[in-house]
Each structure stands twice: as C-alpha cells, then as structure tokens.
Design a protein around this motif. Structure first.
Motif, mmCIF file in Angstrom:
data_model
loop_
_atom_site.group_PDB
_atom_site.id
_atom_site.type_symbol
_atom_site.label_atom_id
_atom_site.label_comp_id
_atom_site.label_asym_id
_atom_site.label_seq_id
_atom_site.Cartn_x
_atom_site.Cartn_y
_atom_site.Cartn_z
ATOM 1 N N VAL A 6 -15.324 -4.251 -2.006
ATOM 2 C CA VAL A 6 -14.802 -3.806 -0.718
ATOM 3 C C VAL A 6 -13.277 -3.933 -0.675
ATOM 4 O O VAL A 6 -12.575 -3.076 -0.138
ATOM 5 C CB VAL A 6 -15.451 -4.606 0.432
ATOM 6 C CG1 VAL A 6 -14.844 -4.226 1.773
ATOM 7 C CG2 VAL A 6 -16.957 -4.368 0.452
ATOM 8 N N THR A 7 -12.751 -4.998 -1.279
ATOM 9 C CA THR A 7 -11.298 -5.208 -1.323
ATOM 10 C C THR A 7 -10.597 -4.055 -2.037
ATOM 11 O O THR A 7 -9.492 -3.659 -1.662
ATOM 12 C CB THR A 7 -10.972 -6.544 -2.024
ATOM 13 O OG1 THR A 7 -11.598 -7.621 -1.324
ATOM 14 C CG2 THR A 7 -9.473 -6.798 -2.050
ATOM 15 N N ALA A 8 -11.262 -3.513 -3.070
ATOM 16 C CA ALA A 8 -10.682 -2.383 -3.801
ATOM 17 C C ALA A 8 -10.515 -1.170 -2.884
ATOM 18 O O ALA A 8 -9.495 -0.472 -2.934
ATOM 19 C CB ALA A 8 -11.580 -2.020 -4.992
ATOM 20 N N VAL A 9 -11.520 -0.945 -2.050
ATOM 21 C CA VAL A 9 -11.443 0.185 -1.118
ATOM 22 C C VAL A 9 -10.359 -0.066 -0.066
ATOM 23 O O VAL A 9 -9.611 0.841 0.308
ATOM 24 C CB VAL A 9 -12.813 0.420 -0.441
ATOM 25 C CG1 VAL A 9 -12.741 1.570 0.550
ATOM 26 C CG2 VAL A 9 -13.877 0.706 -1.498
ATOM 27 N N GLU A 10 -10.258 -1.310 0.406
ATOM 28 C CA GLU A 10 -9.198 -1.660 1.357
ATOM 29 C C GLU A 10 -7.827 -1.455 0.722
ATOM 30 O O GLU A 10 -6.890 -0.955 1.364
ATOM 31 C CB GLU A 10 -9.345 -3.111 1.797
ATOM 32 C CG GLU A 10 -10.514 -3.381 2.721
ATOM 33 C CD GLU A 10 -10.582 -4.839 3.125
ATOM 34 O OE1 GLU A 10 -9.580 -5.563 2.978
ATOM 35 O OE2 GLU A 10 -11.653 -5.277 3.570
ATOM 36 N N ALA A 11 -7.698 -1.877 -0.545
ATOM 37 C CA ALA A 11 -6.417 -1.729 -1.259
ATOM 38 C C ALA A 11 -6.022 -0.262 -1.353
ATOM 39 O O ALA A 11 -4.838 0.082 -1.232
ATOM 40 C CB ALA A 11 -6.515 -2.355 -2.650
ATOM 41 N N PHE A 12 -7.009 0.608 -1.554
ATOM 42 C CA PHE A 12 -6.722 2.042 -1.612
ATOM 43 C C PHE A 12 -6.105 2.512 -0.293
ATOM 44 O O PHE A 12 -5.130 3.264 -0.279
ATOM 45 C CB PHE A 12 -8.008 2.827 -1.905
ATOM 46 C CG PHE A 12 -7.805 4.321 -1.936
ATOM 47 C CD1 PHE A 12 -7.303 4.941 -3.061
ATOM 48 C CD2 PHE A 12 -8.092 5.104 -0.820
ATOM 49 C CE1 PHE A 12 -7.096 6.318 -3.088
ATOM 50 C CE2 PHE A 12 -7.896 6.478 -0.831
ATOM 51 C CZ PHE A 12 -7.396 7.076 -1.979
ATOM 52 N N GLY A 13 -6.675 2.043 0.815
ATOM 53 C CA GLY A 13 -6.133 2.410 2.123
ATOM 54 C C GLY A 13 -4.726 1.878 2.332
ATOM 55 O O GLY A 13 -3.853 2.583 2.847
ATOM 56 N N ASP A 14 -4.490 0.629 1.897
ATOM 57 C CA ASP A 14 -3.159 0.030 2.046
ATOM 58 C C ASP A 14 -2.116 0.763 1.199
ATOM 59 O O ASP A 14 -0.979 0.972 1.641
ATOM 60 C CB ASP A 14 -3.200 -1.442 1.644
ATOM 61 C CG ASP A 14 -4.012 -2.287 2.611
ATOM 62 O OD1 ASP A 14 -4.106 -1.898 3.787
ATOM 63 O OD2 ASP A 14 -4.560 -3.308 2.182
ATOM 64 N N ILE A 15 -2.497 1.155 -0.009
ATOM 65 C CA ILE A 15 -1.576 1.874 -0.900
ATOM 66 C C ILE A 15 -1.278 3.266 -0.339
ATOM 67 O O ILE A 15 -0.144 3.748 -0.412
ATOM 68 C CB ILE A 15 -2.165 1.959 -2.326
ATOM 69 C CG1 ILE A 15 -2.207 0.566 -2.955
ATOM 70 C CG2 ILE A 15 -1.337 2.906 -3.214
ATOM 71 C CD1 ILE A 15 -3.055 0.482 -4.206
ATOM 72 N N THR A 16 -2.303 3.900 0.241
ATOM 73 C CA THR A 16 -2.097 5.212 0.868
ATOM 74 C C THR A 16 -1.088 5.101 2.012
ATOM 75 O O THR A 16 -0.143 5.898 2.113
ATOM 76 C CB THR A 16 -3.425 5.766 1.424
ATOM 77 O OG1 THR A 16 -4.384 5.830 0.355
ATOM 78 C CG2 THR A 16 -3.243 7.159 1.997
ATOM 79 N N ALA A 17 -1.273 4.086 2.873
ATOM 80 C CA ALA A 17 -0.363 3.882 4.007
ATOM 81 C C ALA A 17 1.047 3.557 3.511
ATOM 82 O O ALA A 17 2.043 4.081 4.043
ATOM 83 C CB ALA A 17 -0.884 2.757 4.895
#
Length: 447
Positions: free
Chosen positions: A265-276
């Motif tokens: 789940v953290t990997a998916v969150e990291a994707f969102g943070d990197i996108t932002a």
C-alpha cells in the motif's frame, strides 16, 4: 516541461546559500516531529528503556537523512530525482508492535529479541515494495484508490488506540495506577488545543510549526509538574556510531506477511506523492520520463526501508507534507534536499538529541499523535471520497472496515486460531487491507 510560474526555483536550479538554508529549515520543521514520533510510540508500547529509545530516535533521524539524499540525488535507477523528503512511516506502527511482542520471554519482554524480530521482518518485507516498483502499471490495477483509501483510513483508526493510551499516560501510568488522571488528560488536551490554534493561524510559519509549538508548550507545562527529569540525560554519550545489525535479525513469517501488505500500500501512496511532487515542481506527470521517476522513487522507498532495517531503524516513506512546503516556499530545487539530508544525519549522530526527545511524557506526545492519527484517517476518507461510490464500493468498504476494526476491538476472536494466522491477522490494518484487495477483485455487481 516549463518551470511553473508559481516557482521561484525549479528542480535543477541552485538557489543562493541563504535561501537554500531558509527553505531547508522550513522543511525540517514540517518533518522533524513526524520522524521521531513512530520510534517514540513503538518504544512506549514495548516499554523500552531510555537508552534504547534514544538510540532508535537517533537512528530514525540518521536513516531519514540517508534516504532523503538517495531520493534527491538518484543513483542509477534508485531515487526519484525530486525534492522528496523521507522519514519514518506511521503506517507500520501497529504490525511492528505486534512483531515486537514476539520478544516476550517468561512474561517479560526481551528488548534485543523484540527488535531482532521487528528488524528482520522489516528487512525481508521491504523487498515487496522494490518488486512493486518494477510492476507498477499492473499493481495499480489491483490496489486501486478505493483500496488505498480504505487502508489509509484503517491505519489512522487503528492507531487512535495507541494515541489515546498515550493521552492517559501510557504503560508507566498504568503501572502506577495513574492512567487517565486529570493531570495526564489535561496535558494531552493542552497540547491538542495548542496545535489546533496554531494550525488555524494565518501566519504560515506558525501553521508550519504548529506540532513543534504544541509539544513545546506541553513539555514546559510537564516540566513545572515535575514530569520531566533532565538528570536522566547525564549518561548520554558524545556520539552515536551507527552500527549495522546491532540487535541481530530474527524472522517470523506472520510478521513478514503483515508488514509486506503495508509495503504494498505504501508503494501506491508513494506513487501519488511523486505525482503531486512532479506537478508542483513543474515536471511531467505522464509519459516515459515521469514513469522512470515514479519507478525510481518507489524503488528507493523500498531500498531505504531495507537500509533502515540494517541501521536499526523502522520503515521509511515519502512525506506528503513536504509537497505543500514546496508550494509555500516556491522552491522545488532538489539541491535543498542535500542540506535537509545532511542536517538529519548530523542530528542522528548525537545521542543527546534522541534521549532529549525520549523524555517527552506520554501524555504530551499523546495529545499530538491523537490529532496526527485522526488526520491520517481523514486523509483516507478524502481518497475514498475522490472515487466513485458505487454499490460495489459500498460493499468493499463495509466488509473491509468490519473485518479490520473487529480484530482491533475484539482481539480475543483469534485466540483459537493457529499461531501463524494470529500473527498475520492480529493487526486490523492487515486484516482490513487484505479484505479490501480481495473484495475489490472478486465482488461483481449485476446491473
């Protein structure tokens, strides 16, 4: 992509030293408490002594510095190459405490054994996130925003229990028969209200420093109530030498599986943070350049958690709050990250820093963490609200929250289960998260 008009300094610009230091200090104010809080909560729950707690806090700062440098600098395929700040993650606290309980020997916790189980599980499970970085396009189809939102909400909800225990005074207060006293609850309330007041301020510096100022007010009050004894710092050494595998490694399959889910789940969150972060920094948010950056950032997320376990610290993740700091300062230069990384490493090398923060009474810390955990739960609800709430989504949420909160509220429900099953599903985050993934994959609604 052209530099955003709102930015003063873009990703590869080199601001003057004064402005670089000014931006770095603001980022540090936003993350410092968040980095040291997870080891303080874990140490309190497992009743580690002052020396061990101080060392864990110091290593959290040290590793966060290394991790931030890796993300900003980028080494080959590892790192996002953005101003991405990393720190100790709140998401892993519950399963980490569960893994630490494996160190119970004859009714008493063996500190070294507890940490060896924790660090062993963190080390092995971090591979999950590294693998996810290579399979990113496919994983995103399984772990959808709905699933991520459910898991993030559960993380906040499950951690609120730890927060309210701290507000009451924690394990020490329980043993002294003072749990939930007016003094402890009053301190927690003072900190919580102070943070809210500062956070509502129109002054961005007060808002940015709200948690630091709230804790400071709580500590001053606690000092006058004779709840802080600076005499305990006399034994602090001159320098903390990072010692790989100081506590050794032990491995428990249930703990590894439980932590592995959080890494997913953290990997998916990291994707969102990197996108932002890319968007705010005026960089592409689609196409091959962005995908390379996202995969590198998630790979670094996993690698840095692997590194954290080696240096006796807990899993790291990208901090979303620093994206807001880029917007506030208008500075997206990754070179600022080098100064932040250096400051964190230096702070981690001095034992007095870790031990000083280890003196914070549980009730003071509880006032801040209770608000933090509530914010995490609210963030998960916002993710869910951004998705389409169909009949299927309602069913997925219903069954996930029901199963996840059930094992948190009534842990005895698993007493008759095999030890492996108990160790995997003892955490509401793991139980609810696995349920969300399976329910989202298999529930079909006939129109």
């Amino acid at each position: 992509m052209e530099k955003s008009k709102e930015l003063i300094y873009g990703l590869n610009d080199r601001p003057p030293l004064r402005e670089t230091l000014f931006a770095a200090v603001q980022h540090l104010l936003a993350i410092f408490v968040a980095i040291i809080t997870p080891p303080l909560i874990i140490s309190s729950a497992l009743k580690f002594d002052l020396e061990t707690t101080g060392f864990l806090v110091s290593m959290s700062l040290f590793v966060s510095g290394l991790a931030t440098f890796v993300q900003c600098r980028r080494f080959g395929p590892v790192g996002a190459g953005l101003l991405c700040i990393q720190g100790t993650s709140f998401s892993f606290i519950s399963p980490i405490i569960g893994a630490g309980m494996l160190g119970m020997v004859g009714g008493k916790l063996n500190t070294e054994m507890a940490l060896s189980y924790i660090l062993g599980a963190c080390l092995v499970a971090s591979v999950v996130e590294m693998v996810v970085s290579r399979l990113l396009p496919y994983i995103r189809k399984i772990v959808t925003p709905l699933v991520s939102g459910i898991v993030v909400s559960l993380i906040g909800m499950c951690l609120i229990k730890a927060g309210i225990n701290s507000c009451g005074g924690g394990q020490v207060a329980m043993e002294l028969g003072q749990f939930g006293s007016m003094q402890n609850l009053g301190l927690a309330l003072l900190v919580l209200v102070s943070i809210i007041v500062f956070n509502r301020s129109g002054n961005r510096f007060l808002r940015m420093s709200s948690i630091v100022l709230g804790l400071l007010i709580g500590c001053v009050a606690a000092y006058f109530l004779d709840m802080i004894d600076f005499g305990r710092l006399e034994g602090a050494g001159a320098l903390n030498i990072p010692l790989p595998f100081k506590y050794g490694l032990r491995f428990d399959l249930g703990s590894i599986i439980a932590l592995g889910l959080i890494y997913l789940v953290t990997a998916v969150e990291a994707f969102g943070d990197i996108t932002a972060n890319s968007l705010i920094s005026g960089e592409p948010v689609e196409g091959p350049v962005f995908m390379k950056r996202a995969q590198g950032g998630i790979l670094a997320d996993g690698f840095n958690s692997f590194l954290a376990a080696i240096f006796n610290s807990f899993p790291n993740s990208i901090f979303a709050q620093n994206n807001g700091m880029i917007q506030l300062t208008g500075v997206a230069s990754r070179y600022v990250g080098y100064f932040i990384a250096g400051a964190l490493v230096l702070l981690g090398l001095f034992p007095v820093v870790g031990q000083l923060f280890s003196l914070i009474p549980d009730s003071v810390l509880g006032g801040a963490t209770l608000l933090m955990f509530g914010t995490v739960a609210a963030a998960g609800i916002r993710i869910i609200a951004a998705t389409e709430i169909s009949r299927k989504a309602v069913l997925v949420m219903a069954v996930s929250f029901a199963t996840g909160l059930s094992v948190e509220l009534v842990p005895g429900i698993l007493d008759q289960m095999p030890e492996l099953v108990k160790s995997i599903f003892a955490s509401g985050i793991t139980t609810g998260g696995l349920t969300a993934i399976l329910a989202n994959a298999f529930i079909r609604i006939k129109e």
